[in-house]
Design an enzyme around this catalytic site. Structure first.
Site, PDB file in Angstrom:
ATOM      1  N   ASP A  12      63.580  -4.752  23.802  1.00  0.00           N
ATOM      2  CA  ASP A  12      63.349  -4.085  24.616  1.00  0.00           C
ATOM      3  C   ASP A  12      64.148  -4.019  25.798  1.00  0.00           C
ATOM      4  OD1 ASP A  12      61.169  -2.506  26.018  1.00  0.00           O
ATOM      5  OD2 ASP A  12      60.991  -4.554  27.035  1.00  0.00           O
ATOM      6  N   ASP A  14      63.120  -2.730  29.619  1.00  0.00           N
ATOM      7  CA  ASP A  14      62.522  -2.819  30.953  1.00  0.00           C
ATOM      8  C   ASP A  14      61.655  -4.227  30.735  1.00  0.00           C
ATOM      9  OD1 ASP A  14      63.298  -0.439  32.337  1.00  0.00           O
ATOM     10  OD2 ASP A  14      61.962   0.355  31.022  1.00  0.00           O
ATOM     11  N   ASP A 175      58.587  -8.058  25.931  1.00  0.00           N
ATOM     12  CA  ASP A 175      57.869  -8.806  27.105  1.00  0.00           C
ATOM     13  C   ASP A 175      56.566  -8.447  27.134  1.00  0.00           C
ATOM     14  OD1 ASP A 175      58.598  -6.162  27.978  1.00  0.00           O
ATOM     15  OD2 ASP A 175      57.890  -6.898  29.930  1.00  0.00           O
TER      16      ASP A 175
END
Length: 222
Positions: A12, A14, A175
């Protein structure tokens, strides 16, 4: 916890590789100002990112995580946000500590890498370029690459197909709850970083296969 070393790792953007909130917060507040709405600030934006631009704009306009603004206002606000973000996508954004070290270690292990994000390609690619990690990835799957985004498993399965591996040989590093849900649905293993956004909630509650505090800890997992 010891994990099986994957052949492919999809990562991922961001909140995992890049702390993009300083730029997103600036753009958000500039957009709000153009509609005579008060600024929300970086603290709130940090809890709102992770589901694409439309969700962030909705949250900013309503000042709520699950708010729904007037459709006309949303339709006007999204293009304003997009225009501002094209000019300010990577002014203050930075790589998290340990990212370059972790990417280098993964490549030393001959693990092939892809980036999977819900951010549109016109923002994703300049950020990866400016921060010097674009060439670490064999494929970049952005939010507008496919009809569906995370938490749908489609982007992850697309990545596995690109690399010619079955899902059991692939891992996602992310995240957020979207990353965990997409990974589970796709049949990937999932490692999460503890420092990401995830709307302010502890990612451990989603029970990923492992949680790391920095990318430098990756080699200790296998």
């Amino acid at each position: 916890m010891t994990l099986k070393k994957p052949s492919v790792v999809l990562i991922d953007l961001d909140g995992t590789l890049v702390d993009s909130v300083p730029d997103l917060a600036w753009v958000t507040d500039q957009m709000l100002d153009s509609f005579n709405l008060p600024p929300r600030g970086e603290t709130k934006v940090r809890k709102w990112v992770g589901n694409g631009v439309k969700s962030l704009v909705k949250r900013a306009l309503t000042d709520q995580l699950d708010g729904e603004p007037e459709p006309d206002l949303l339709d006007k606000a999204i293009p304003v946000f997009m225009s501002l973000y094209e000019q300010h996508a990577c002014v203050e954004s930075t790589l998290y500590p340990g990212v370059k070290q972790g990417l280098a270690w993964l490549k030393q292990q001959r693990i092939r890498l892809g980036c999977v994000t819900n951010k549109d390609a016109r923002f994703t690619l300049p950020i990866l370029d400016k921060l010097g990690i674009h060439d670490d990835f064999d494929i970049v799957i952005s939010g507008d690459t496919l009809p569906r985004k995370k938490p749908d498993p489609a982007p992850l399965l697309h990545g596995a197909e690109f690399f010619g591996v079955t899902p059991d040989k692939a891992m996602m590093i992310g995240d957020s709850v979207s990353d965990v849900k997409a990974s589970r649905a796709a049949g990937f293993s999932i490692v999460c970083v503890s420092y990401g956004y995830n709307h302010g909630a502890d990612i451990r509650t989603m029970e990923p296969d492992a949680v790391i505090d920095t990318f430098a800890e990756l080699e200790s997992l296998f």
